[in-house]
Scaffold this motif. Structure first.
Motif, PDB file in Angstrom:
ATOM      1  N   SER A  49       0.129 -14.104 -17.479  1.00 41.41           N
ATOM      2  CA  SER A  49      -0.747 -14.573 -18.566  1.00 41.41           C
ATOM      3  C   SER A  49      -1.098 -16.062 -18.538  1.00 41.41           C
ATOM      4  N   CYS A  50      -0.396 -16.863 -17.735  1.00 42.00           N
ATOM      5  CA  CYS A  50      -0.716 -18.298 -17.802  1.00 42.00           C
ATOM      6  C   CYS A  50      -1.923 -18.645 -16.927  1.00 42.00           C
ATOM      7  N   GLU A  51      -2.772 -19.504 -17.465  1.00 41.46           N
ATOM      8  CA  GLU A  51      -3.971 -19.962 -16.740  1.00 41.46           C
ATOM      9  C   GLU A  51      -4.052 -21.475 -16.878  1.00 41.46           C
ATOM     10  N   PRO A  52      -3.208 -22.203 -16.127  1.00 40.08           N
ATOM     11  CA  PRO A  52      -3.117 -23.646 -16.342  1.00 40.08           C
ATOM     12  C   PRO A  52      -4.385 -24.392 -15.931  1.00 40.08           C
ATOM     13  N   ALA A  53      -4.711 -25.391 -16.735  1.00 39.85           N
ATOM     14  CA  ALA A  53      -5.865 -26.242 -16.426  1.00 39.85           C
ATOM     15  C   ALA A  53      -5.622 -27.616 -17.034  1.00 39.85           C
ATOM     16  N   GLY A  54      -6.205 -28.627 -16.426  1.00 37.62           N
ATOM     17  CA  GLY A  54      -6.019 -29.981 -16.942  1.00 37.62           C
ATOM     18  C   GLY A  54      -7.256 -30.830 -16.743  1.00 37.62           C
ATOM     19  N   ILE A  55      -7.390 -31.845 -17.586  1.00 39.30           N
ATOM     20  CA  ILE A  55      -8.512 -32.782 -17.459  1.00 39.30           C
ATOM     21  C   ILE A  55      -7.989 -34.181 -17.780  1.00 39.30           C
ATOM     22  N   ILE A  56      -8.466 -35.172 -17.018  1.00 43.66           N
ATOM     23  CA  ILE A  56      -8.052 -36.550 -17.286  1.00 43.66           C
ATOM     24  C   ILE A  56      -9.282 -37.460 -17.305  1.00 43.66           C
ATOM     25  N   SER A  57      -9.174 -38.539 -18.022  1.00 45.71           N
ATOM     26  CA  SER A  57     -10.252 -39.523 -18.043  1.00 45.71           C
ATOM     27  C   SER A  57      -9.662 -40.903 -18.293  1.00 45.71           C
ATOM     28  N   GLU A  58      -9.873 -41.787 -17.318  1.00 49.50           N
ATOM     29  CA  GLU A  58      -9.341 -43.136 -17.477  1.00 49.50           C
ATOM     30  C   GLU A  58     -10.068 -43.830 -18.639  1.00 49.50           C
ATOM     31  N   ILE A  59      -9.352 -44.727 -19.285  1.00 52.96           N
ATOM     32  CA  ILE A  59      -9.917 -45.376 -20.473  1.00 52.96           C
ATOM     33  C   ILE A  59      -9.426 -46.825 -20.511  1.00 52.96           C
ATOM     34  N   SER A  60     -10.304 -47.712 -20.929  1.00 51.99           N
ATOM     35  CA  SER A  60      -9.902 -49.129 -20.979  1.00 51.99           C
ATOM     36  C   SER A  60      -9.078 -49.386 -22.249  1.00 51.99           C
ATOM     37  N   ILE A  61      -8.398 -50.520 -22.270  1.00 55.34           N
ATOM     38  CA  ILE A  61      -7.594 -50.845 -23.461  1.00 55.34           C
ATOM     39  C   ILE A  61      -8.475 -50.941 -24.725  1.00 55.34           C
ATOM     40  N   PRO A  62      -9.617 -51.654 -24.681  1.00 58.89           N
ATOM     41  CA  PRO A  62     -10.452 -51.704 -25.902  1.00 58.89           C
ATOM     42  C   PRO A  62     -10.963 -50.321 -26.324  1.00 58.89           C
ATOM     43  N   GLU A  63     -11.302 -49.495 -25.327  1.00 61.56           N
ATOM     44  CA  GLU A  63     -11.782 -48.138 -25.676  1.00 61.56           C
ATOM     45  C   GLU A  63     -10.653 -47.338 -26.312  1.00 61.56           C
ATOM     46  N   PHE A  64      -9.455 -47.477 -25.726  1.00 56.49           N
ATOM     47  CA  PHE A  64      -8.342 -46.696 -26.273  1.00 56.49           C
ATOM     48  C   PHE A  64      -7.979 -47.175 -27.677  1.00 56.49           C
ATOM     49  N   GLU A  65      -8.161 -48.458 -27.916  1.00 57.44           N
ATOM     50  CA  GLU A  65      -7.876 -48.993 -29.250  1.00 57.44           C
ATOM     51  C   GLU A  65      -8.672 -48.204 -30.304  1.00 57.44           C
ATOM     52  N   VAL A  66      -9.917 -47.911 -29.993  1.00 54.10           N
ATOM     53  CA  VAL A  66     -10.786 -47.164 -30.922  1.00 54.10           C
ATOM     54  C   VAL A  66     -10.273 -45.725 -31.067  1.00 54.10           C
ATOM     55  N   VAL A  67      -9.931 -45.110 -29.910  1.00 56.74           N
ATOM     56  CA  VAL A  67      -9.420 -43.733 -29.947  1.00 56.74           C
ATOM     57  C   VAL A  67      -8.125 -43.699 -30.758  1.00 56.74           C
ATOM     58  N   TYR A  68      -7.248 -44.661 -30.477  1.00 56.19           N
ATOM     59  CA  TYR A  68      -5.932 -44.658 -31.121  1.00 56.19           C
ATOM     60  C   TYR A  68      -6.045 -44.865 -32.632  1.00 56.19           C
ATOM     61  N   GLN A  69      -6.950 -45.726 -33.048  1.00 55.39           N
ATOM     62  CA  GLN A  69      -7.092 -45.975 -34.496  1.00 55.39           C
ATOM     63  C   GLN A  69      -7.522 -44.709 -35.225  1.00 55.39           C
TER      64      GLN A  69
END
Lengths: 247, 212
Positions: A49-69
């Protein structure tokens, strides 16, 4: 850099001993015949039953600040808040084991097959962590190709819903990463569907930046304190997949 | 009675087929269903719980026994339609608002049923209002709440607070549990009890209702 990571099924199959441990059976304790049979069935069902999948996307510190907030609901002080600004690289990620395994667990519980359902759930939780380990390795390999890794480099994952990062942070994370592409959707409650999915940020930097005391206000309410073993694992010479995980 | 002992033994071995066959046989032998339920099924689950407590058996064994109990219950339920299944009391249970992780809650639900409680399972993502409304409607003296995410744990506190506001905190007791939940947290929010695992939760509910 944004990539869908192909993850072979075999890479995420949990060790039987880890499943037994997750079910409360102490290491070294020989399981009964009933339990051995359950483990065997669990492994079979997991593989089917398992169907593993993954996605990644690099992000800058200022961009992550917005995501994190996110929606401004995080705890006032968090470990991630202090760590990500010192990172060498940040990368959003999402992984899933797919919907089939969750469906199977539900079916088993509905059929009163609680033992098998519970064991498959444990296996799937471990499998989801192993899937996240795979994308972590994939990201480290990408950084290594760019010669951005040194012997002092460490990596740790953080997820919304843990360590003061509010669940509502998922919204901005999804807007940036778009894990819908690998079949993960975000519910109104900010949980993901399929349930056996993990999202968050991988933080790469000098090992020292990851060290913190578990004395934040929310730490007193936390029973797992798994951050401790993850910090310790960073400083071990060789790390195994089981020592890694999402904080 | 020998057959009741056999049912209990089958249940302890987690043998649902044996329990089904023997329960059917006991019914044919005109043994009162209430006696089969209390002596063989609930009695068997009690022994299972005790063995689990001293680590003689483990969670999967307990859950196999619970499946065996369900097999027996399926045969007994029709006999209790008129007067209802005799229970130790009602428990309203659910995973709190914002959280969809329900395995822990399901296990507690199974164990409470096995111990003889009537469980009203509200599922996951349950609002504080829904917990309280259901407990009032069903006249249930206990609300059980589960959470896996640290960010959803405060909802448990909201339920306790709402009960106080409505003056129900003496009449409706609360028990909390889940991986990140601790005894300390339970005390901090004013919950009446904390269950560190499914069998401990059953014991705590029994204590809350003086059923030990």
């Amino acid at each position: 850099m944004r990539e869908i990571i192909e993850i072979p099924k075999n890479d995420v199959i949990p060790d039987a001993d880890d499943v037994l441990k997750a079910q409360g059976i102490p290491p070294g304790k020989a399981p009964s015949g009933n339990i051995k049979a359950l483990v065997e069935r669990t492994m079979g069902l997991f593989s089917q039953s398992c169907e593993p999948a993954g996605i990644i996307s690099e992000i800058s510190i200022p961009e992550f600040e917005v995501v994190y907030q996110g929606q401004g609901l995080n705890e006032k002080e968090t470990p991630l808040d202090e760590i990500f600004v010192k990172a060498d690289s940040l990368c959003l990620f999402a992984v899933t084991l797919g919907q089939k395994v969750t469906q199977k667990i539900d079916e088993l519980f509905k059929a009163d097959d609680y033992a098998l359902g519970s064991m498959l759930d444990s296996a799937a939780s471990i499998g989801a962590d192993k899937t996240a380990d795979n994308v972590e390795i994939a990201f480290l390999n990408l950084l290594s190709q760019k010669e951005k890794i040194t012997p002092e480099t460490g990596i740790t994952r953080y997820s919304p819903g843990y360590c003061g990062w509010h669940m509502s942070g998922q919204k901005k994370l999804f807007e940036f990463l778009h894990p819908e592409e690998i079949g993960i959707s975000l519910l109104n409650s900010f949980l993901m569907k399929p349930l056996k999915s993990i999202s968050g940020v991988m933080v790469v930097g000098k090992k020292e930046i990851f060290v913190f005391e578990d004395s934040y206000s929310f730490c007193s309410g936390c029973e797992t304190r798994s951050c401790r073993e993850r910090i310790r694992a960073l400083f071990k010479e060789s790390r195994t997949n089981n020592e890694k995980g999402t904080v | 009675m020998e057959i009741l002992k056999k049912i209990s033994a089958g249940l302890q071995q987690g043998d649902d087929k044996k329990v089904f066959t023997l329960t059917s046989q006991a019914i044919q032998e005109k043994i009162p269903p209430k006696e089969i339920l209390e002596k063989a099924l609930i009695g068997g689950m009690k022994i299972v719980g005790e063995k689990f407590k001293i680590h003689e058996i483990f969670l999967p064994d307990v859950l196999l026994a619970a499946k065996a109990m369900s097999a027996g219950m399926r045969l007994l339920e029709p006999f209790f339609i008129k007067e209802g299944i005799p229970t130790l009391g009602k428990v309203v249970i659910g995973t709190v608002q914002g959280d969809l992780h329900d395995i822990g809650k399901n296990l507690v639900s199974v164990m409470l049923t096995g111990a003889g409680f009537e469980v009203i399972d509200l599922g996951s993502n349950v609002t504080p209002e829904k917990f309280i409304e259901t407990a009032k409607q069903e006249n249930a003296p206990v609300i059980g709440m589960s959470a896996l995410l640290t960010t959803t744990m405060p909802v448990m506190g909201s339920v306790v607070e709402l009960l106080k506001q409505e003056g129900l905190n003496g009449r409706i007791k609360t028990i909390v549990g889940g991986a990140p939940v601790s005894e300390e947290f339970a005390q901090k929010i004013g919950a009446d009890a904390y269950g560190y695992d499914s069998t401990n939760a059953v014991e705590s509910v029994k204590k809350l209702l003086n059923k030990t």
